[in-house]
Motif scaffolding. Sequence first.
Motif, PDB file in Angstrom:
ATOM      1  N   ILE A   1       0.810  -1.292  -0.017  1.00 12.26           N
ATOM      2  CA  ILE A   1      -0.136   0.121  -0.163  1.00 12.26           C
ATOM      3  C   ILE A   1       1.030   1.425  -0.209  1.00 12.26           C
ATOM      4  N   LYS A   2       0.604   1.922  -1.409  1.00 12.90           N
ATOM      5  CA  LYS A   2       1.408   3.383  -1.314  1.00 12.90           C
ATOM      6  C   LYS A   2       0.749   4.086  -1.067  1.00 12.90           C
ATOM      7  N   ILE A   3       0.877   5.018  -0.258  1.00 16.41           N
ATOM      8  CA  ILE A   3       0.004   6.583   0.306  1.00 16.41           C
ATOM      9  C   ILE A   3       1.300   7.930   0.087  1.00 16.41           C
ATOM     10  N   LYS A   4       0.543   8.195  -1.117  1.00 15.88           N
ATOM     11  CA  LYS A   4       1.630  10.454  -1.011  1.00 15.88           C
ATOM     12  C   LYS A   4       0.285  11.445  -0.974  1.00 15.88           C
ATOM     13  N   ILE A   5       0.662  12.263   0.255  1.00 23.93           N
ATOM     14  CA  ILE A   5       0.387  13.499   0.554  1.00 23.93           C
ATOM     15  C   ILE A   5       0.672  14.542  -0.360  1.00 23.93           C
ATOM     16  N   THR A   6      -0.059  15.145  -1.257  1.00 22.30           N
ATOM     17  CA  THR A   6       0.330  16.270  -2.521  1.00 22.30           C
ATOM     18  C   THR A   6       0.193  17.413  -2.465  1.00 22.30           C
ATOM     19  N   ASN A   7      -0.330  18.211  -1.384  1.00 27.74           N
ATOM     20  CA  ASN A   7      -0.516  19.411  -1.275  1.00 27.74           C
ATOM     21  C   ASN A   7      -0.028  19.919   0.487  1.00 27.74           C
ATOM     22  N   GLY A   8       1.007  18.666   0.816  1.00 30.57           N
ATOM     23  CA  GLY A   8       1.434  19.280   2.389  1.00 30.57           C
ATOM     24  C   GLY A   8       2.378  20.845   2.081  1.00 30.57           C
TER      25      GLY A   8
ATOM     26  N   TYR B   1      -5.558  -1.996  -7.529  1.00 27.05           N
ATOM     27  CA  TYR B   1      -3.759  -3.302  -8.233  1.00 27.05           C
ATOM     28  C   TYR B   1      -2.889  -3.901  -6.496  1.00 27.05           C
ATOM     29  N   THR B   2      -2.147  -5.078  -7.516  1.00 22.16           N
ATOM     30  CA  THR B   2      -0.970  -5.138  -6.118  1.00 22.16           C
ATOM     31  C   THR B   2      -0.533  -4.523  -5.419  1.00 22.16           C
ATOM     32  N   THR B   3      -0.412  -3.341  -6.158  1.00 22.83           N
ATOM     33  CA  THR B   3       0.280  -2.635  -4.883  1.00 22.83           C
ATOM     34  C   THR B   3      -1.429  -0.612  -4.709  1.00 22.83           C
ATOM     35  N   VAL B   4      -1.716  -0.687  -4.182  1.00 25.02           N
ATOM     36  CA  VAL B   4      -3.075   0.406  -3.993  1.00 25.02           C
ATOM     37  C   VAL B   4      -2.340   1.071  -3.596  1.00 25.02           C
ATOM     38  N   ASN B   5      -1.947   2.399  -4.487  1.00 23.26           N
ATOM     39  CA  ASN B   5      -2.001   4.048  -4.576  1.00 23.26           C
ATOM     40  C   ASN B   5      -2.712   4.374  -4.310  1.00 23.26           C
ATOM     41  N   PHE B   6      -2.305   5.685  -3.131  1.00 20.92           N
ATOM     42  CA  PHE B   6      -3.754   6.831  -3.020  1.00 20.92           C
ATOM     43  C   PHE B   6      -2.835   8.379  -3.117  1.00 20.92           C
ATOM     44  N   GLN B   7      -3.100   8.722  -3.545  1.00 21.19           N
ATOM     45  CA  GLN B   7      -3.281  10.078  -3.322  1.00 21.19           C
ATOM     46  C   GLN B   7      -4.054  10.974  -2.711  1.00 21.19           C
ATOM     47  N   LEU B   8      -3.726  11.712  -2.054  1.00 18.69           N
ATOM     48  CA  LEU B   8      -4.772  12.161  -1.117  1.00 18.69           C
ATOM     49  C   LEU B   8      -3.710  14.217  -0.774  1.00 18.69           C
ATOM     50  N   GLU B   9      -5.112  14.733  -0.584  1.00 21.02           N
ATOM     51  CA  GLU B   9      -4.452  15.937  -0.329  1.00 21.02           C
ATOM     52  C   GLU B   9      -5.532  16.206   0.655  1.00 21.02           C
ATOM     53  N   VAL B  10      -4.620  16.982   1.873  1.00 16.50           N
ATOM     54  CA  VAL B  10      -5.012  17.633   3.229  1.00 16.50           C
ATOM     55  C   VAL B  10      -5.609  18.569   3.634  1.00 16.50           C
TER      56      VAL B  10
END
Length: 167
Positions: free
Chosen positions: A82-89, A154-163
């Motif tokens: 599982i990959k998490i990425k916060i884009t607008n920090g 998919y086999t790696t779940v990718n999330f792009q998040l905004e706070v």
Amino acid sequence: MRIPPYYRSPSWQRFFSGMAVGAALSWCIFLYIHGVWMEEKSALIAKQKQDITDLTNDIKIWQDDYKALNEKNLEQLTIQEIKIKITNGKKYELDLLGVYEAEEKIKDDLSLFLAKDLEYVYKSRELIKKMIENKVIPLNGKRYRVRITSMVVYTTVNFQLEVYLDE
């Protein structure tokens, strides 16, 4: 008792010498035929050993390929990462450590989906969305919530998040 003197009679001499020559000749023929048969049998056994070795190697190759394909299919059908990425920090002037900690907290909440079926995770994506969006994250003395902008399952779940600030 006396042995009759057959050794002097030429007919008996021919008979005994014929028996000796016949025995020697038949022994030579027996050894030749037996040797040829054994040579043929040894060649057949060597050929069969080679065939068995080749077939055993083929079976091993097929089994290794089968196991590799099964493992590959198993990996493709389960969630591996599982990959998490916060884009607008940077918009809220969050430091990288705080953003990293927030990503790790969210990843810990979603860790129960690791090694689950791809279909199961896809069907429960609304639950995942609510789990993430309802989470309040304290950073730098303020409370933040996150919004999912992108989610790839998919086999790696990718999330792009905004706070954004919690109101």
